[in-house]
Design a protein around this motif. Structure first.
Motif, short mmCIF file in Angstrom:
data_model
loop_
_atom_site.label_atom_id
_atom_site.label_comp_id
_atom_site.label_asym_id
_atom_site.label_seq_id
_atom_site.Cartn_x
_atom_site.Cartn_y
_atom_site.Cartn_z
N GLU A 82 0.83 -1.20 0.00
CA GLU A 82 0.00 0.00 0.00
C GLU A 82 0.87 1.26 0.00
O GLU A 82 0.62 2.21 -0.76
N LEU A 83 1.89 1.27 0.84
CA LEU A 83 2.78 2.43 0.94
C LEU A 83 3.54 2.66 -0.35
O LEU A 83 3.59 3.79 -0.87
N PHE A 84 4.14 1.60 -0.88
CA PHE A 84 4.93 1.72 -2.12
C PHE A 84 4.05 2.16 -3.29
O PHE A 84 4.43 3.05 -4.07
N SER A 85 2.88 1.53 -3.42
CA SER A 85 2.00 1.82 -4.56
C SER A 85 1.46 3.25 -4.52
O SER A 85 1.36 3.91 -5.55
N SER A 86 1.12 3.71 -3.33
CA SER A 86 0.56 5.06 -3.20
C SER A 86 1.60 6.13 -3.54
O SER A 86 1.25 7.23 -3.98
N ILE A 87 2.89 5.81 -3.37
CA ILE A 87 3.95 6.79 -3.64
C ILE A 87 4.46 6.69 -5.07
O ILE A 87 4.68 7.72 -5.74
N HIS A 88 4.65 5.47 -5.57
CA HIS A 88 5.35 5.28 -6.85
C HIS A 88 4.46 4.90 -8.03
O HIS A 88 4.92 4.92 -9.17
N ILE A 89 3.21 4.52 -7.79
CA ILE A 89 2.33 4.11 -8.90
C ILE A 89 1.17 5.08 -9.00
O ILE A 89 0.28 5.12 -8.13
N LYS A 90 1.16 5.88 -10.06
CA LYS A 90 0.19 6.95 -10.20
C LYS A 90 -1.25 6.45 -10.30
O LYS A 90 -2.17 7.06 -9.75
N SER A 91 -1.46 5.33 -11.00
CA SER A 91 -2.81 4.83 -11.20
C SER A 91 -3.43 4.23 -9.94
O SER A 91 -4.65 4.02 -9.89
N TYR A 92 -2.61 3.99 -8.92
CA TYR A 92 -3.10 3.33 -7.69
C TYR A 92 -4.15 4.19 -6.98
O TYR A 92 -5.19 3.69 -6.56
#
Length: 268
Positions: A44-54
């Motif tokens: 959740e932490l990684f995706s919210s920071i590095h994946i725009k579509s998340y």
């Protein structure tokens, strides 16, 4: 001196309780559940920071995204463990001269691997029930209950761990399945990566969930004199679980073949 005393007490606690043979199965299950929570939060932490579509996904899609992160990490971990014990370790080797039969062999490391897997199945089942049917329908519940029961029995009884690990090699297909879902969510169904992923799923599924199961049944056949010495419940699990999973694998394989065929037709 006081800090060193606490360190010594902690080391003694870990050695004589957490990692002691009588407690290791329980410790590993708890560790598996804890690791699922940790991976969920890190995904959740990684995706919210590095994946725009998340951030644009719905709440339930974000939960499924994180849940698939858990299943991917578990699959990688247990696949390596299973491949090691089935093909590289001499723990279950017929050439190894041991007093115990192959179907009754285990080790602290093999117990730990199975315990972490039981923890995963419990955590994932909890999420499936909590959000039913958003994370999976009845077939997922049936699969997890069947697999989790077999793994737990093998862990706590010490029976048929070789066959349990043979079946768990099938988890090698999970990262590819999850990647396909991620590509779909990202709108990349027509990309080359999606096509390559489909081909990878086909061969991985054929190898790990069909051919390897055939090998497992052959192994059971030539070691049947040992299998019949297991407890009745374990004996039944050796046959019922792989057969049930084989039927499900064949059904899903049919869908994989149809999906790959459609993808190939679109690229022509």
């Amino acid at each position: 001196m006081e800090i060193k005393s606490y360190q010594t007490q902690a080391e003694d606690f870990v050695e004589h309780y957490l990692l002691a043979d009588p407690f290791l199965p329980y410790t590993s299950v708890v560790a598996g559940i804890f690791l699922c929570k940790l991976v969920y939060d890190l995904t959740e932490l990684f995706s919210s920071i590095h994946i725009k579509s998340y951030s644009a996904l719905t709440k339930i899609k974000r939960i499924e995204w994180n849940n698939r992160g858990i299943s991917t990490v578990h699959a990688i971990f247990i696949s390596f463990m299973a491949l090691y014990f089935v093909f590289f370790s001499d723990l279950f080797s017929d050439q190894r001269s041991l007093e115990s039969l192959t179907v009754f062999r285990s080790s602290p490391l093999s117990n730990f691997g199975l315990g972490v897997s039981v923890g995963y199945f419990l955590a994932d089942l909890g999420m499936i029930f909590w959000l039913y049917p958003s994370l999976g329908g009845s077939e997922y519940i049936f699969h997890h209950c069947l697999s989790g029961t077999a793994v737990a029995y093998s862990l706590f009884s010490g029976e048929a761990q070789l066959y349990t690990y043979m079946v768990l090699i099938s988890e090698v297909t999970t990262p590819e399945i999850n990647l396909r879902w991620y590509l779909d969510i990202a709108g990349l169904k027509r990309s080359k990566a999606y096509l390559i992923n489909g081909i990878a799923i086909f061969f991985a599924w054929l190898t790990a969930r069909i051919l390897l199961f055939i090998y497992m049944f052959y192994h059971v056949y030539i070691h049947y004199d040992q299998v019949v010495q297991m407890h009745t419940f374990g004996y039944l699990l050796v046959f019922v679980v792989p057969i049930a999973l084989s039927v499900m694998n064949l059904m899903w394989f049919g869908k994989i073949v149809k999906g790959l065929k459609k993808t190939l037709e679109k690229t022509q």
